[in-house]
Write a protein that holds these residues in place. Structure first.
Motif, short mmCIF file in Angstrom:
data_model
loop_
_atom_site.label_atom_id
_atom_site.label_comp_id
_atom_site.label_asym_id
_atom_site.label_seq_id
_atom_site.Cartn_x
_atom_site.Cartn_y
_atom_site.Cartn_z
N LYS A 198 -1.33 -8.36 3.20
CA LYS A 198 -1.54 -8.55 1.81
C LYS A 198 -2.19 -9.94 1.20
CE LYS A 198 3.61 -7.81 1.39
NZ LYS A 198 5.05 -8.57 1.24
N ASP A 227 8.48 -2.31 10.92
CA ASP A 227 8.15 -3.18 9.96
C ASP A 227 6.37 -3.06 10.11
OD1 ASP A 227 7.48 -5.08 8.02
OD2 ASP A 227 7.51 -6.72 9.58
N ARG A 272 -3.14 -2.43 7.59
CA ARG A 272 -2.08 -3.05 8.46
C ARG A 272 -2.17 -2.90 9.80
NH1 ARG A 272 -0.76 1.70 10.68
NH2 ARG A 272 -0.82 3.74 9.50
N GLN A 330 4.28 -3.10 7.26
CA GLN A 330 3.95 -3.37 6.10
C GLN A 330 2.69 -3.77 5.81
OE1 GLN A 330 6.19 -3.55 3.59
NE2 GLN A 330 7.45 -2.53 5.00
#
Length: 787
Positions: free
Chosen positions: A519, A514, A505, A516
């Protein structure tokens, strides 16, 4: 020697160059504290803080080693460190000297750790300040460099007619506060020479100077700036600035014998040149260098941008070493890449959090391993310059790794055979193994040649990385495309001591609420996007500050790669904030930014000395005049080639050997080596390309002066200049021609007489010593310095 006191109108005193004095000094403060945080503090944390820190139940011997004040004070036995002293108590106890207690008591530190401590003490044991000393503003709001960007209104100033650009208002406002006045505008001869060097890295010709002086149009200077910005020479000058930041080099520190160098490094250099010429927006410039292969619609030529990571320093990893040792080397390579990205783009020393939470900035060890995890899923590779080259890239990368691994196994088998021969053992099994390996190497090289069908670039690709120690006799590194991993926290930075897993991240402090996990694949594209979106304010400030330094000679923040607590504060915070906000608003255009700076009244000042202003501001921090600077090595070398008629403006392609007299292209096209730097790179302040180059630190040494007097390059330039400019002319005509070519002016009356004596030292009738005069002018301060 301060440049103000260097005479500029005595070019005939060439031998006076030998009188230059080198001023030895210790490490710079920022370099020393960075070394402490990366090399020394981790050792203290792991081996000393449990007994000698504020957090220890009882500090043994009254000694604490976790604050600056405590280390300076020492303990019951006296000061732990004597300034630059080899007999410092701390050094003696870790070396297990017989007359002191052995520390740490559980076992002696490694030789490398002791060497780092010794080097730190020789530096003068530089230490960072404490949090309380460095971050007082935290009590009232976010740290200055992490605040959102905002444009500022024009401040009131004493002379509203002086500013030519918005930045000038902030400069003049500070001068007003300090009761200083800006210098008069530079004369047009000095101005055209200054802006030509700053924008294209080459001097104007005498004819161009005369034309500019005679041009009475009100926009003559703006026209000149726009012409220089549009020149292909602009990219060659400005790319070299960025190549320092990107620690560009064409080989590896451990040499070709143990670590194959990249085959196409020059294509990254050429891409950077092209990007500056094309004015690629800086946010896209960042994205391409980290994730060009992951961005839709990337043109094949833009894959060369991945050389920012693809040319990272690589160290030899001997397969016969244990897994733990190889894993440490691999982790060091990840660390270097995290450092280059975060200091280069964000101005943050994230690598200081490898072993412990950052002591001064809100960066945690988890933050560090979140970014190191991105690097742990990234493999250096080659990619053909095709629209769809993924399959070719996979095949080429795999076969090259097989060639390297099989060749190393073959060399190891031959070593075993030599040993067996000495010991008179049975050679048959080894002979068969060698024969098999030789056949495999030959086959692999045939496959490699078949795959090598066209131009390629050094890149990175997504692939999970593991150190494989299944075979105790042979440690390998496994790359697995399509399979990715998150790293654990390495306790105290040791890969053999894994802690909790950290998802890949971005930094939490720049993610608002944020943070997150990434991905997609390695996370490179998401990292690049975050740098220019979530961290846009910081990224813009850092690059604008670098650009200001490249134009003015001194950045607003004099620690351009450290915008954290240990970095220096900006001299003009509102100016930096406003300029960065407008840079983003103008599409991250680098040429817009450079144009804005060189059109300013602050840039166009004269560099004349003023005793009153110098007494109040001896370092010119507040820009009451233009600085006087020595030309960087690329500019003076290129200028020597140009005025001597040797410069070849052919660009691109494989690099030249700068130590060869046949190298007559611009210096940016010379080879940059991590293992064996060229003479001029070693002598004239090129940053060490083994790591990110924050800024250039100019030096003045007798060896540099001897180079000017005796090097074949300078002597050859002087000979070519004399032959092309003065040969066959009268004393008066030849002297005037040389002055115009080199110094862009006519000689004064006293200089003409001095030159006549220089070129006619012998008997009447001897040919004039034009080469001596040419070399004298080429090595004069007036030629080597920029007003």
């Amino acid at each position: 020697m301060h440049s103000d006191h260097i005479p500029t109108r005595r070019p005939w005193l060439a031998t006076a160059l030998l009188l230059a004095i080198a001023f030895p000094s210790g490490a710079r403060a920022d370099e020393g504290t960075d070394f402490f945080e990366k090399k020394v503090r981790p050792v203290l944390v792991e081996h000393c803080y449990s007994c000698h820190s504020v957090g220890a139940k009882k500090s043994k011997g009254g000694l604490q080693l976790d604050t600056r004040e405590a280390i300076r004070k020492g303990g019951d036995s006296g000061p732990a460190i004597k300034e630059k002293g080899e007999d410092s108590l701390l050094l003696r106890v870790v070396e297990h000297a017989p007359d002191v207690p052995a520390m740490p008591p559980k076992g002696k530190l490694s030789d490398a750790a002791v060497a780092d401590l010794r080097r730190w003490i020789k530096m003068g044991s530089p230490l960072p300040a404490t949090k309380a000393e460095t971050r007082p503003e935290n009590a009232t709001g976010p740290f200055w460099s992490f605040k959102p960007l905002t444009e500022h209104p024009l401040p009131g100033v004493s002379d509203p007619k002086w500013p030519a650009r918005k930045a000038d208002f902030f400069v003049l406002k500070k001068l007003d506060e300090l009761k200083l006045a800006p210098a008069p505008a530079a004369d047009r001869r000095a101005l055209i020479r200054r802006v030509s060097y700053d924008l294209v890295g080459l001097p104007p010709t005498f004819e161009q100077v005369e034309a500019f002086v005679a041009d009475t149009r009100p926009d003559a200077y703006e026209r000149l700036v726009d012409e220089l910005l549009a020149s292909p020479r602009f990219g060659e000058k400005w790319a070299r600035h960025w190549l320092d930041v990107a620690r560009y080099a064409e080989d590896n520190p451990t040499g070709e014998s143990t670590c194959k160098p990249p085959r196409f490094p020059f294509r990254y250099r050429d891409w950077v040149i092209g990007a500056f010429n094309a004015d690629v927006p800086f946010d896209r410039f960042v994205r391409l260098q980290l994730a060009a292969d992951l961005m839709p619609g990337t043109a094949p030529a833009d894959y060369a941008a991945l050389g920012f990571l693809g040319l990272s320093p690589v160290y030899h990893k001997e397969p016969k070493l244990p897994k733990e040792v190889v894993a440490e080397i691999v982790a060091d390579e990840w660390d270097e890449r995290v450092d280059a990205i975060t200091r280069g783009f964000l101005g943050l020393t994230v690598a200081c959090a490898r072993c412990h939470d950052h002591k001064f900035d809100p960066i945690t060890t988890r933050d560090y391993y979140a970014l190191a995890g991105v690097m742990a899923n990234t493999q250096l590779a080659e990619r053909p310059l095709k629209s769809d080259a993924d399959a070719d890239e996979d095949a080429m990368t795999a076969v090259r790794r097989d060639v390297l691994d099989t060749s190393m196994r073959l060399n190891y088998a031959k070593e075993l055979r030599a040993t067996a021969l000495k010991e008179k053992k049975d050679l048959a099994p080894l002979e068969q193994q060698i024969k098999t390996l030789e056949a495999r190497v030959a086959d692999l090289k045939k496959r490699e040649k078949a795959l090598d069908t066209g131009p390629a670039v050094n890149v990175v690709r997504d692939a999970g990385t593991w150190v494989n120690g299944d075979d105790p006799a042979w440690t390998t590194i496994d790359y697995q495309p399509g399979r990715y991993r998150d790293l654990p926290v390495f306790i105290r930075g040791n890969p053999a001591r894994p802690g909790p897993i950290v998802p890949r991240r971005f930094l939490e402090l720049l993610s608002a609420k944020d943070s997150q996990p990434f991905k997609t694949g390695s996370g490179r594209r998401e990292l690049a996007d975050a740098i220019v979106t979530r961290a846009a304010g910081l990224t813009a400030r850092v690059f604008v500050n670098r650009t200001w330094g490249w134009v003015f000679g001194r950045p607003l923040v004099t620690t351009p790669s450290n915008f954290g607590a240990l970095g220096n504060r900006p001299t003009h915070p509102e100016l930096l904030d406003d300029l960065a906000a407008r840079f983003v608003a103008n599409g991250w255009s680098v040429k817009w930014l450079v144009r804005e700076l060189v059109l300013s009244s602050a840039y166009r000042q004269a560099s004349r000395h003023d005793e009153k202003s110098a007494a109040a501001d001896p370092d010119d921090r507040w820009l009451w005049r233009a600085p006087r600077r020595r030309l960087e090595l690329e500019a003076w070398r290129d200028a020597m080639l140009q005025v001597s008629g040797q410069l070849n403006l052919t660009g691109g392609g494989p690099s030249d050997d700068l130590d060869s007299v046949r190298s007559v292209r611009r210096t940016v096209y010379g080879k940059v080596s991590r293992e064996r730097p060229s003479d001029i790179h070693g002598l004239f302040d090129l940053p060490d390309p083994k790591s990110h180059g924050e800024k250039r630190e100019p030096t003045t040494t007798p060896v540099q002066q001897l180079y000017f007097l005796n090097s074949p390059f300078v002597r050859r330039a002087a000979g070519a200049l004399a032959k092309s400019t003065a040969a066959g002319k009268s004393d008066e005509e030849g002297t005037r021609a040389l002055f115009r070519k080199v110094l862009l002016r006519d000689p004064t009356g006293s200089e003409r007489e001095a030159m006549r004596q220089l070129i006619r030292p012998g008997r009447d009738g001897d040919p004039p010593a034009w080469e001596l005069l040419a070399q004298t002018l080429l090595t004069s301060n007036e030629f080597l310095y920029l007003n």
